[in-house]
Design an enzyme around this catalytic site. Structure first.
Site, PDB file in Angstrom:
ATOM      1  N   ASP A  31       0.858  -1.185   0.000  1.00  0.00           N
ATOM      2  CA  ASP A  31       0.000   0.000   0.000  1.00  0.00           C
ATOM      3  C   ASP A  31       0.896   1.236   0.000  1.00  0.00           C
ATOM      4  O   ASP A  31       1.870   1.290   0.751  1.00  0.00           O
ATOM      5  CB  ASP A  31      -0.908  -0.010   1.255  1.00  0.00           C
ATOM      6  CG  ASP A  31      -2.089   0.923   1.118  1.00  0.00           C
ATOM      7  OD1 ASP A  31      -1.862   2.134   0.901  1.00  0.00           O
ATOM      8  OD2 ASP A  31      -3.224   0.456   1.219  1.00  0.00           O
ATOM      9  N   LEU A  33      -0.149   4.117   0.903  1.00  0.00           N
ATOM     10  CA  LEU A  33      -0.755   4.985   1.925  1.00  0.00           C
ATOM     11  C   LEU A  33      -1.294   6.294   1.345  1.00  0.00           C
ATOM     12  O   LEU A  33      -1.344   7.308   2.036  1.00  0.00           O
ATOM     13  CB  LEU A  33       0.236   5.250   3.075  1.00  0.00           C
ATOM     14  CG  LEU A  33       0.754   4.008   3.803  1.00  0.00           C
ATOM     15  CD1 LEU A  33       1.689   4.393   4.954  1.00  0.00           C
ATOM     16  CD2 LEU A  33      -0.384   3.150   4.355  1.00  0.00           C
ATOM     17  N   ALA A  73      -6.026  -2.392  -4.246  1.00  0.00           N
ATOM     18  CA  ALA A  73      -5.508  -1.013  -4.370  1.00  0.00           C
ATOM     19  C   ALA A  73      -6.036  -0.379  -5.646  1.00  0.00           C
ATOM     20  O   ALA A  73      -6.048  -1.007  -6.700  1.00  0.00           O
ATOM     21  CB  ALA A  73      -3.976  -1.032  -4.395  1.00  0.00           C
ATOM     22  N   TYR A 140     -13.342   6.194 -14.256  1.00  0.00           N
ATOM     23  CA  TYR A 140     -13.163   5.186 -13.202  1.00  0.00           C
ATOM     24  C   TYR A 140     -13.809   3.857 -13.612  1.00  0.00           C
ATOM     25  O   TYR A 140     -13.209   2.786 -13.460  1.00  0.00           O
ATOM     26  CB  TYR A 140     -13.777   5.696 -11.882  1.00  0.00           C
ATOM     27  CG  TYR A 140     -13.845   4.629 -10.807  1.00  0.00           C
ATOM     28  CD1 TYR A 140     -12.716   4.273 -10.067  1.00  0.00           C
ATOM     29  CD2 TYR A 140     -15.041   3.960 -10.538  1.00  0.00           C
ATOM     30  CE1 TYR A 140     -12.787   3.282  -9.085  1.00  0.00           C
ATOM     31  CE2 TYR A 140     -15.119   2.972  -9.566  1.00  0.00           C
ATOM     32  CZ  TYR A 140     -13.990   2.634  -8.853  1.00  0.00           C
ATOM     33  OH  TYR A 140     -14.058   1.647  -7.894  1.00  0.00           O
ATOM     34  N   GLY A 266     -21.396  11.692 -14.150  1.00  0.00           N
ATOM     35  CA  GLY A 266     -20.608  10.500 -13.809  1.00  0.00           C
ATOM     36  C   GLY A 266     -21.284   9.621 -12.776  1.00  0.00           C
ATOM     37  O   GLY A 266     -20.925   8.460 -12.629  1.00  0.00           O
TER      38      GLY A 266
HETATM   39  N1  LIG Z   1     -15.937   1.283  -1.662  1.00  0.00           N
HETATM   40  C1  LIG Z   1     -16.802   0.821  -2.567  1.00  0.00           C
HETATM   41  O1  LIG Z   1     -18.015   1.005  -2.462  1.00  0.00           O
HETATM   42  C2  LIG Z   1     -16.300   0.044  -3.765  1.00  0.00           C
HETATM   43  C3  LIG Z   1     -17.243  -0.399  -4.706  1.00  0.00           C
HETATM   44  C4  LIG Z   1     -16.794  -1.137  -5.799  1.00  0.00           C
HETATM   45  C5  LIG Z   1     -15.460  -1.439  -5.926  1.00  0.00           C
HETATM   46  N2  LIG Z   1     -14.557  -0.983  -5.011  1.00  0.00           N
HETATM   47  C6  LIG Z   1     -13.144  -1.332  -5.184  1.00  0.00           C
HETATM   48  O2  LIG Z   1     -12.670  -1.884  -3.964  1.00  0.00           O
HETATM   49  C7  LIG Z   1     -11.277  -1.608  -3.828  1.00  0.00           C
HETATM   50  C8  LIG Z   1     -10.975  -1.033  -2.453  1.00  0.00           C
HETATM   51  O3  LIG Z   1     -11.670   0.196  -2.322  1.00  0.00           O
HETATM   52  P1  LIG Z   1     -11.809   0.961  -0.925  1.00  0.00           P
HETATM   53  O4  LIG Z   1     -13.173   1.548  -0.897  1.00  0.00           O
HETATM   54  O5  LIG Z   1     -11.371   0.106   0.181  1.00  0.00           O
HETATM   55  O6  LIG Z   1     -10.788   2.163  -1.145  1.00  0.00           O
HETATM   56  P2  LIG Z   1      -9.595   2.732  -0.235  1.00  0.00           P
HETATM   57  O7  LIG Z   1      -9.157   4.015  -0.865  1.00  0.00           O
HETATM   58  O8  LIG Z   1      -9.986   2.758   1.200  1.00  0.00           O
HETATM   59  O9  LIG Z   1      -8.489   1.630  -0.416  1.00  0.00           O
HETATM   60  C9  LIG Z   1      -7.584   1.638  -1.472  1.00  0.00           C
HETATM   61  C10 LIG Z   1      -6.212   1.408  -0.885  1.00  0.00           C
HETATM   62  O10 LIG Z   1      -5.283   1.326  -1.960  1.00  0.00           O
HETATM   63  C11 LIG Z   1      -4.167   2.150  -1.657  1.00  0.00           C
HETATM   64  N3  LIG Z   1      -3.625   2.596  -2.932  1.00  0.00           N
HETATM   65  C12 LIG Z   1      -4.184   3.469  -3.804  1.00  0.00           C
HETATM   66  N4  LIG Z   1      -3.384   3.637  -4.857  1.00  0.00           N
HETATM   67  C13 LIG Z   1      -2.305   2.834  -4.658  1.00  0.00           C
HETATM   68  C14 LIG Z   1      -1.122   2.572  -5.396  1.00  0.00           C
HETATM   69  N5  LIG Z   1      -0.894   3.197  -6.558  1.00  0.00           N
HETATM   70  N6  LIG Z   1      -0.224   1.693  -4.898  1.00  0.00           N
HETATM   71  C15 LIG Z   1      -0.445   1.082  -3.688  1.00  0.00           C
HETATM   72  N7  LIG Z   1      -1.537   1.304  -2.954  1.00  0.00           N
HETATM   73  C16 LIG Z   1      -2.456   2.174  -3.429  1.00  0.00           C
HETATM   74  C17 LIG Z   1      -4.690   3.276  -0.793  1.00  0.00           C
HETATM   75  O11 LIG Z   1      -3.689   3.879   0.010  1.00  0.00           O
HETATM   76  C18 LIG Z   1      -5.748   2.546   0.020  1.00  0.00           C
HETATM   77  O12 LIG Z   1      -5.180   2.015   1.212  1.00  0.00           O
HETATM   78  C19 LIG Z   1     -10.903  -0.689  -4.974  1.00  0.00           C
HETATM   79  O13 LIG Z   1     -10.303  -1.476  -5.980  1.00  0.00           O
HETATM   80  C20 LIG Z   1     -12.243  -0.146  -5.467  1.00  0.00           C
HETATM   81  O14 LIG Z   1     -12.208   0.165  -6.831  1.00  0.00           O
HETATM   82  C21 LIG Z   1     -14.947  -0.239  -3.926  1.00  0.00           C
END
Ligand SMILES: NC(=O)c1ccc[n+]([C@@H]2O[C@H](COP(=O)([O-])OP(=O)(O)OC[C@H]3O[C@@H](n4cnc5c(N)ncnc54)[C@H](O)[C@@H]3O)[C@@H](O)[C@H]2O)c1
Length: 312
Positions: A31, A33, A73, A140, A266
């Site tokens: 991560d 962060l 991520a 996205y 969007g």
């Molecule tokens: N939250 C939702 O409702 C939802 C719905 C559909 C899909 N998703 C997918 O679920 C996954 C997790 O989402 P989330 O809501 O927990 O988001 P989040 O932002 O809390 O978690 C993403 C994590 O990835 C890390 N990150 C981001 N870019 C990075 C990089 N380049 N390298 C390393 N780490 C990186 C961030 O620091 C973070 O800890 C994502 O892939 C998102 O597309 C989420």
């Protein structure tokens, strides 16, 4: 068995890490962060502060040699994907390719990938199954879908097994107040600060909310089931934003009057995913109702020990 979880300091992945540790997997998190927090990472997991697009990822795979990879991520902010589509595509598409290359080179058994309801766009029919046409409304939505093709190609070309999970709107403990599906986190935050709730549009837009613990469970199940399949992961329950505010009003014990603002480009109008395929092939079932999940989330942020009762 060792699992490398990308985004392990983030909202959803940190819950996946907790469940994996409970089941005695060895867990490695990668991560950068950018939105995740160190304190979200289970102390029994190893955290590498690294970007998924980095060439250093190779060294992590070389040292750790994970059996499985769970890829969470991502750049998750729909509005940012519109204002900065280059960044969005770089993280979500190029980052996934970098990960796939390492999975291929280091003999990973399986990749589980977090995709999204955003890939479908506005639904052509009521309950969206996995065969629904793909028509994303934002960069996205595109950048979450393109990796699905790469993942399938790596399966055909290099026998890398996968399971793709398309989540509906996820909510719960540790969600930050921005990004995809963050409406519950935003509303809870505003409620606790006694600030007004803002609704974009007339509040008739619908969502299919699922608690993060059910999403984490689906990811762990995907290590054992559903090889080379795509699944929606949802509760298959449609609720509109005004109804959500109604439930929050009952929890609060007083009516909440939101401020209505114009609809945002969007954003999807209606979203409800069929979970039939996951129910039959993932050996998984969602367990947390919206009311229960909202109470747990609100209580967590109020730092209360006991659940506060609903006032109805
Ligand atoms: N939250 C939702 O409702 C939802 C719905 C559909 C899909 N998703 C997918 O679920 C996954 C997790 O989402 P989330 O809501 O927990 O988001 P989040 O932002 O809390 O978690 C993403 C994590 O990835 C890390 N990150 C981001 N870019 C990075 C990089 N380049 N390298 C390393 N780490 C990186 C961030 O620091 C973070 O800890 C994502 O892939 C998102 O597309 C989420």
């Amino acid at each position: 068995m060792k699992v490398l979880v990308t985004g392990g300091a983030g909202f959803i992945a940190s819950h996946i890490v907790d469940k994996l540790i409970e089941q005695e997997f060895e867990v490695i998190c990668v991560d950068n962060l950018s939105s995740g927090k160190k304190e979200n990472v289970n102390p029994k997991a190893v955290l590498y502060e690294e970007d998924i697009t980095s060439t250093q990822l190779r060294d992590i795979f070389d040292v750790e040699k994970p059996d499985y990879v769970i890829h969470q991520a991502a750049q998750i902010d729909v509005q940012r994907s519109i204002t900065d589509p280059n960044h969005d595509a770089y993280i979500n598409i190029i980052g996934t390719i970098n990960l796939l290359e390492n999975c291929k080179n280091f003999g990973v058994k399986k990749l589980v990938y977090a995709s999204s309801a955003a890939v479908y766009g506005n639904p052509n029919y009521d309950v969206v199954d996995e065969l629904h046409p793909i028509a994303p409304l934002s960069p996205y939505g595109i950048s979450k879908y393109v990796p699905e093709f790469y993942i399938k190609t790596y399966n055909h070309a290099f026998d890398l097994n996968y399971t793709i999970l398309r989540y509906s709107n996820v909510y719960g403990i540790r969600q930050v107040v921005k990004g995809e599906g963050g409406v519950i986190a935003i509303f809870v935050d505003k409620l606790l600060k006694n600030e007004p709730l803002v609704v974009y549009g007339d509040g008739s837009q619908t969502r299919d909310f699922i608690n993060v613990s059910d999403i984490a469970e689906a990811n762990v199940q995907a290590l054992h089931y559903g090889d080379n399949h795509v699944f929606n992961v949802s509760r298959n329950e449609k609720i509109n934003i005004n109804e959500l505010i109604g439930i929050l009003s009952k929890i609060k014990g007083e009516p909440i009057s939101p401020i209505y603002k114009p609809f945002r480009a969007g954003d999807i109008l209606h979203s409800c995913l069929s979970n039939e395929k996951a129910l039959s092939l993932l050996n998984w079932v969602p367990k947390v109702s919206l009311e229960e999940g909202l109470l747990k989330t609100i209580n967590y942020y109020q730092k209360k020990e006991e659940l506060i009762p609903l006032s109805y």
